[in-house]
Design an enzyme around this catalytic site. Sequence first.
Site, mmCIF file in Angstrom:
data_model
loop_
_atom_site.group_PDB
_atom_site.id
_atom_site.type_symbol
_atom_site.label_atom_id
_atom_site.label_comp_id
_atom_site.label_asym_id
_atom_site.label_seq_id
_atom_site.Cartn_x
_atom_site.Cartn_y
_atom_site.Cartn_z
ATOM 1 N N GLY A 177 51.638 69.831 80.440
ATOM 2 C CA GLY A 177 51.504 70.163 81.975
ATOM 3 C C GLY A 177 52.247 71.326 82.516
ATOM 4 N N ASN A 203 47.755 69.874 77.816
ATOM 5 C CA ASN A 203 47.658 70.661 78.987
ATOM 6 C C ASN A 203 46.245 70.495 79.496
ATOM 7 O OD1 ASN A 203 49.161 71.812 80.960
ATOM 8 N ND2 ASN A 203 48.307 73.847 80.371
ATOM 9 N N CYS A 258 78.173 67.218 104.110
ATOM 10 C CA CYS A 258 78.368 67.212 102.908
ATOM 11 C C CYS A 258 79.114 65.821 102.679
ATOM 12 C CB CYS A 258 79.313 68.193 102.307
ATOM 13 S SG CYS A 258 79.637 67.890 100.385
ATOM 14 N N HIS A 263 65.630 72.354 86.173
ATOM 15 C CA HIS A 263 65.400 73.120 87.555
ATOM 16 C C HIS A 263 65.799 72.264 88.616
ATOM 17 C CE1 HIS A 263 62.100 75.805 85.520
ATOM 18 N NE2 HIS A 263 63.215 75.977 85.237
#
Length: 238
Positions: free
Chosen positions: A177, A204, A137, A110
């Site tokens: 998790g 988890n 940039c 991600h």
Amino acid sequence: MKSRRIVILTGAGISKESGLDTFRDADGLWARLRIEDVATPEAFARDPARVQDFYNHRRANLLSTAVAPNAAHLALARLEAEWPGEVLLVTQNIDDLHERAGSGKLIHMHGELLKARCLACGGVNAWRAPMTDVSLCPSCGAEGTLRVHVVWFGEMPLEMDRIYEALGACDLFVSIGTSGNVYPAAGFVAEARGNGLAHTVELNLESSEGHSLFDEHHYGPATVEVPAFVERILSRGW
Ligand code: BJW
């Protein structure tokens, strides 16, 4: 046994005890903010300052002295260093706590909070400062063309071919998790099972969406469950 291939998927829960917010817990980010306002390309097109602000705050928090890798991040780095076979760590997290703990074979599916992507030239560069509509940039010098290098809803996660190849060949898949709400990551356990080899384990705080697809579950804080699991794998396998 010990030359086997391991794929590990981590989510926001592994960084919770390092001081970073999860998304879907009662005190998580999505309890305070709407996804449509801060985590979609449409939100950025509509109100770039609001989206930049959301990530500027999270970047500043990540870089504060209060945030550091915890025992779970360190245990996964130990696993990579000591396991005689392959270990691929795939994280949904945009923080850099796995790197800081010492993990090297890592995919940020991600994206990464500490990188900027230029909408003009496509350049991806390290970025630690607040990002604004006058930021330049570093690759092409254009002004106001930067966005945070993360994957929003509706966008394609990164390095999917490499991830699916590893899932198709792994002997152990461990999910840590993550609530199992967001695809394609939520489908990885089924993909790993589908290869006919993989033992699947969930670590988890509580049962996740896809819990019935895991062969083994351990529920508790990541700083407790992950070091214990790594110790077991390194001493006895699975
Ligand atoms: C602890 C703990 C402790 C707490 N110890 N544990 C309908 C059906 C199926 C799919 C879709 C659909 N409609 C749309 C989709 C696709 C969509 C999607 O999945 N939507 C769902 C909401 C339904 N997905 C996408 O759009 C993705 N792209 C995509 O699909 O492209 C097309 C494609 C097709 C085919 C192949 C490949 C691609 C992109 C998803 C982008 C997600 N982006 C975000 C935000 C960006 C980065 C950022 O700002 O940080 O990523 S959303 C957010 O969720 C973030 C996370 O990475 C992600 C996952 O969250 P995570 O990590 O699971 O956190 P939580 O909070 O949900 O869970 C934390 C867990 O930890 C909990 O279980 C706690 O109990 C636990 N925990 N403390 C251990 N101490």
